[in-house]
Design an enzyme around this catalytic site. Structure first.
Site, PDB file in Angstrom:
ATOM      1  N   ARG A 183      44.841  43.278  37.872  1.00 54.25           N
ATOM      2  CA  ARG A 183      44.781  43.828  39.225  1.00 54.25           C
ATOM      3  C   ARG A 183      44.784  42.691  40.230  1.00 54.25           C
ATOM      4  NH1 ARG A 183      39.903  47.374  40.198  1.00 54.25           N
ATOM      5  NH2 ARG A 183      41.008  49.002  39.067  1.00 54.25           N
ATOM      6  N   THR A 230      42.074  41.189  34.232  1.00 55.23           N
ATOM      7  CA  THR A 230      41.888  40.440  35.482  1.00 55.23           C
ATOM      8  C   THR A 230      41.486  41.346  36.645  1.00 55.23           C
ATOM      9  OG1 THR A 230      44.174  40.638  36.269  1.00 55.23           O
ATOM     10  CG2 THR A 230      43.687  38.809  34.755  1.00 55.23           C
ATOM     11  N   ARG A 231      40.771  40.733  37.586  1.00 54.64           N
ATOM     12  CA  ARG A 231      40.456  41.355  38.871  1.00 54.64           C
ATOM     13  C   ARG A 231      40.541  40.262  39.931  1.00 54.64           C
ATOM     14  NH1 ARG A 231      40.705  44.973  35.770  1.00 54.64           N
ATOM     15  NH2 ARG A 231      39.418  46.842  35.600  1.00 54.64           N
ATOM     16  N   TYR A 239      38.655  59.785  40.170  1.00 57.61           N
ATOM     17  CA  TYR A 239      38.712  58.928  41.373  1.00 57.61           C
ATOM     18  C   TYR A 239      40.169  58.667  41.762  1.00 57.61           C
ATOM     19  CZ  TYR A 239      37.447  54.880  44.350  1.00 57.61           C
ATOM     20  OH  TYR A 239      37.261  53.993  45.385  1.00 57.61           O
ATOM     21  N   ASP A 240      40.973  58.266  40.764  1.00 60.18           N
ATOM     22  CA  ASP A 240      42.361  57.889  41.059  1.00 60.18           C
ATOM     23  C   ASP A 240      43.120  59.059  41.685  1.00 60.18           C
ATOM     24  OD1 ASP A 240      41.311  55.901  39.494  1.00 60.18           O
ATOM     25  OD2 ASP A 240      43.014  55.734  38.132  1.00 60.18           O
ATOM     26  N   ARG A 261      29.008  48.010  38.142  1.00 61.86           N
ATOM     27  CA  ARG A 261      30.201  47.178  38.294  1.00 61.86           C
ATOM     28  C   ARG A 261      29.924  45.747  37.883  1.00 61.86           C
ATOM     29  NH1 ARG A 261      33.121  49.503  43.632  1.00 61.86           N
ATOM     30  NH2 ARG A 261      30.993  49.872  44.277  1.00 61.86           N
TER      31      ARG A 261
HETATM   32  N1  UDP Z   1      33.064  44.647  33.199  1.00 59.55           N
HETATM   33  C1  UDP Z   1      32.483  43.825  32.240  1.00 59.55           C
HETATM   34  N2  UDP Z   1      31.116  43.843  32.129  1.00 59.55           N
HETATM   35  C2  UDP Z   1      30.323  44.623  32.892  1.00 59.55           C
HETATM   36  C3  UDP Z   1      30.911  45.442  33.871  1.00 59.55           C
HETATM   37  C4  UDP Z   1      32.295  45.441  33.991  1.00 59.55           C
HETATM   38  O1  UDP Z   1      33.174  43.096  31.506  1.00 59.55           O
HETATM   39  O2  UDP Z   1      29.091  44.564  32.706  1.00 59.55           O
HETATM   40  C5  UDP Z   1      34.529  44.600  33.356  1.00 59.55           C
HETATM   41  C6  UDP Z   1      35.199  45.969  33.334  1.00 59.55           C
HETATM   42  O3  UDP Z   1      35.522  46.332  32.007  1.00 59.55           O
HETATM   43  C7  UDP Z   1      36.435  45.709  34.186  1.00 59.55           C
HETATM   44  C8  UDP Z   1      35.987  44.635  35.172  1.00 59.55           C
HETATM   45  O4  UDP Z   1      34.806  44.069  34.630  1.00 59.55           O
HETATM   46  O5  UDP Z   1      37.474  45.179  33.394  1.00 59.55           O
HETATM   47  C9  UDP Z   1      35.690  45.167  36.555  1.00 59.55           C
HETATM   48  O6  UDP Z   1      34.856  46.295  36.401  1.00 59.55           O
HETATM   49  P1  UDP Z   1      34.148  47.048  37.617  1.00 59.55           P
HETATM   50  O7  UDP Z   1      33.305  48.113  37.011  1.00 59.55           O
HETATM   51  O8  UDP Z   1      33.498  46.069  38.508  1.00 59.55           O
HETATM   52  O9  UDP Z   1      35.301  47.727  38.484  1.00 59.55           O
HETATM   53  P2  UDP Z   1      36.820  48.165  38.222  1.00 59.55           P
HETATM   54  O10 UDP Z   1      37.605  47.072  38.818  1.00 59.55           O
HETATM   55  O11 UDP Z   1      37.065  48.294  36.738  1.00 59.55           O
HETATM   56  O12 UDP Z   1      36.947  49.444  38.922  1.00 59.55           O
END
Ligand code: UDP
Length: 311
Positions: A276, A211-212, A146-147, A187
């Protein structure tokens, strides 16, 4: 009347963009092969003479009769689970699909917008991430498909701008959520909300300290609409800068659903970005745009939607 082509228009972001365009009086042609898109996201437009759906793999030659003012290239599987399920399709739609969509825009002398991603920053070593940051990407890791596809897509888009003079835009989306996310896309938003509503444990990958920053889809589409009307060819971050640890996000989901689910730690995912958060300075200055929906408010609407789907 303006006319837009939206690739990936049956997907989560694509279908919200289609709603906005139709609402603004724009005629829309959606091209989507439905590998991750869903026609239910568009069913309310069927029968509208301003709307047309074509089942089409956008990595093949694109033919759209008539005038086109905008091409929005929003097609791509976009969740980490998709990168495992559809690695070749992800690479193809970012590379070949972007080339075909650019070719269509050039043929029609249309403006072009590429849906790019914060994943071009990889596992970023600086925070927040400004558009000028070049990123820290593992090309052969699980996210590499993807990246690298999106990095190539940005390069191709800039080349069409500089070499062919095409009127291009590049939007870099950060984590976006809202109604129409696929429950099975893996996700964190659908996973945790689904688990909370089913009274199952919430799965946290790793220590939950990564973080997100979660942007509500209506805010994000407002940013897209404004960028479509700006004349700016370099990338623009669009997302929320309300940065949360995933552990904190899980707490917010528990509060918003009223669920008593436990939190269960699972092994960390390989190459999972530690932090992020967008630097939104460019979007603020250029578009006068900033996200306005709080995480609590956005979660409430998203949860109501999942509930309405019987989850
Ligand atoms: N994540 C989590 N539990 C889940 C799904 C995702 O802890 O059931 C974490 C994942 O490891 C990441 C973050 O949540 O650090 C966001 O993951 P996502 O798949 O939504 O998208 P990403 O931002 O990684 O592309």
């Amino acid at each position: 009347m303006k006319r837009a082509v939206v690739t990936g228009g049956a997907g989560f972001l694509g279908s919200h963009l289609v709603d906005r365009l139709i609402g603004e009086g724009v005629e829309v042609v959606v091209l989507d092969n439905l590998i991750t898109g869903d026609l239910q996201n568009l069913e309310h437009h069927f029968g509208n003479p301003s709307f047309r759906f074509v089942k089409q793999d956008v990595t093949e030659f694109l033919y759209v009769p008539g005038d086109v003012d905008w091409v929005f290239h929003f097609a791509s599987p976009a969740s980490p689970v998709d990168f495992e399920r559809y690695p070749i399709q992800v690479l193809k739609v970012g590379a070949l699909g972007t080339h075909k969509a650019l070719g269509l825009a050039k043929e029609k002398q249309a403006a072009f917008m590429l849906a790019s991603t914060s994943e071009v920053y990889g596992d970023p070593l600086i925070s927040p991430q400004p558009e000028t940051y070049w990123g820290n990407v593992n090309p052969i890791g699980p996210r590499g498909v993807y990246d690298e596809a999106k990095r190539y897509a940005e390069a191709m888009t800039m080349a069409y701008h500089t070499f062919h003079g095409l009127d291009t835009r590049i939007v870099r989306f950060f984590n976006t959520y809202g109604p129409r996310m696929r429950m099975d896309d893996g996700r964190v938003v659908p996973n945790l909300v689904g688990q909370a509503l089913r009274a199952e444990p919430l799965t946290l990958y790793g220590d939950g300290q990564q973080t997100r920053s979660f942007g509500y889809v209506d805010d994000i589409i407002e940013g897209v609409w404004r960028l479509a009307h700006a004349t700016f060819h370099e990338p623009v971050n669009i997302g929320s800068d309300d940065e949360r640890t995933i552990a904190n996000f899980a707490e917010a989901v528990l509060r918003a659903t009223g669920s008593a689910s436990a939190i269960e730690h699972r092994p960390a995912l390989p190459d999972d970005p530690r932090q992020r958060r967008p630097d939104l300075g460019r979007a603020r200055e250029l578009l006068g745009w900033a996200p306005s929906t709080s995480l609590e408010e956005g979660l409430e609407r998203t949860i109501a939607w999942f509930r309405s789907k019987g989850i």
